[in-house]
Write an enzyme that holds these catalytic residues in place. Structure first.
Site, short mmCIF file in Angstrom:
data_model
loop_
_atom_site.label_atom_id
_atom_site.label_comp_id
_atom_site.label_asym_id
_atom_site.label_seq_id
_atom_site.Cartn_x
_atom_site.Cartn_y
_atom_site.Cartn_z
N GLY A 1 -33.43 10.64 -0.93
CA GLY A 1 -34.70 11.17 -0.43
C GLY A 1 -35.40 10.19 0.49
O GLY A 1 -35.97 10.57 1.52
N ASP A 2 -35.35 8.90 0.13
CA ASP A 2 -35.95 7.87 0.98
C ASP A 2 -35.22 7.81 2.33
O ASP A 2 -35.84 7.62 3.38
CB ASP A 2 -35.86 6.50 0.30
CG ASP A 2 -36.39 6.54 -1.13
OD1 ASP A 2 -37.38 7.25 -1.36
OD2 ASP A 2 -35.81 5.87 -1.99
#
Length: 301
Positions: free
Chosen positions: A250-251
């Site tokens: 996600g990052d």
């Protein structure tokens, strides 16, 4: 300049054990130690993609020194505040027949430490991006993200926020450029069950109505949905690959999106880049590299 904030970074100690047994001696088969924290992950991936940025936040003790060393080793500019007491936390991830995690609590951050951070942030200028991501330590106010954004409102800074529940909901009134909840976090925010893409779009639009400009909702293997500030919702599938590690995906999507957007301000191209970068990290034992991302972009075309 892009700046990330990680208020509670960690050393992630990943240890693999064959058939872990409670109340017995277990010997590790493999061990790895990584600098962890959502903002740090974003910084490393941005640098891997060729985007200069600065990692901000707090470090303490010998574990903090190792976090800083590893982040610098990736070529990221570091401007961490060194705390006088305590140790940056160690998060243990035990992989055996199943997977068990034990996360440390981290050092205490005082009011003086908070003021030091605000002073650093005050040097940001118009056109800078500030990425606020991840959970916060118990020793800081639960409206810390809100207070940071409020203090910088008149500077013309673009905010990117990747946080959960109230941490995210409280900052929407300050109109962040991008927010990135996943579909589980979106459901949790509104205490509902999302049964379809239409449901996801409906509740994503509610976040826009509350102030967010662009809403990027990740759905793991089911792709992602983007609600752009100007335009209709877009859904994209993820490229094909074998999931090896979901930590940091996600990052990486946030980093890829921002990298893609800064090239020509094309929101759809940014979306593609975000998906390719998130997938590259998911298909690798480590965070995405530029070569891996470019290979997946070709597949997506």
């Amino acid at each position: 300049m892009i700046n990330t904030i990680t208020l509670n970074p960690s050393l992630d100690y990943i240890v693999k054990v064959d058939s872990f047994k409670v109340d017995a001696l277990n010997r590790s088969l493999e061990e790895q130690v990584y600098a962890g924290g959502k903002g740090i992950n974003v910084s490393i991936v941005l640098k891997n993609l060729g985007v200069e940025n600065t990692a901000l936040g707090y470090i303490a003790g010998f574990t903090g020194e190792e976090i800083s060393r590893q982040v610098k080793e990736h070529g990221v500019n570091c401007d961490f505040i060194k705390l006088k007491n305590g140790l940056s936390r160690i998060n243990v991830k035990l992989k055996s027949d199943g997977e068990t995690e034990i996360n440390g609590s981290g050092p205490v951050i005082t009011e003086t430490d908070l003021q030091n951070l605000y002073e650093k942030l005050n040097s940001l200028t118009k056109g800078d991006y500030l990425i606020l991501s991840g959970s916060i330590p118990n020793s800081v106010p639960d409206d810390i993200y809100e207070n940071i954004m409020k203090s910088l409102l008149d500077k013309g800074i673009e905010f990117v926020v990747d946080a959960t529940k109230d941490l995210l909901l409280k900052v929407l009134k300050y109109k962040p450029f991008l927010i990135k909840p996943n579909h589980h976090e979106l459901a949790e925010m509104f205490n509902i069950e999302l049964k379809s893409d239409e449901d996801i779009i409906t509740y994503g639009k509610k976040l826009q109505e509350m102030g967010a400009k662009n809403v990027l909702i990740s759905m793991a293997g089911d792709g992602a949905i983007l609600l752009p500030e100007n335009g209709e919702p877009i859904k994209r599938e993820v490229p094909k690959g074998v999931l090896k590690n979901s930590v940091g995906a996600g990052d990486s999507m946030v980093a890829g999106f921002l990298c893609g957007y800064l090239k020509n301000k094309n929101i759809d191209e940014a979306f593609k880049m975000g998906i390719a970068t998130g997938s590259a990290s998911a298909f690798s034992e480590e965070l995405a590299t530029k070569e891996q991302v470019e290979e997946l972009l070709l597949q997506m075309k």
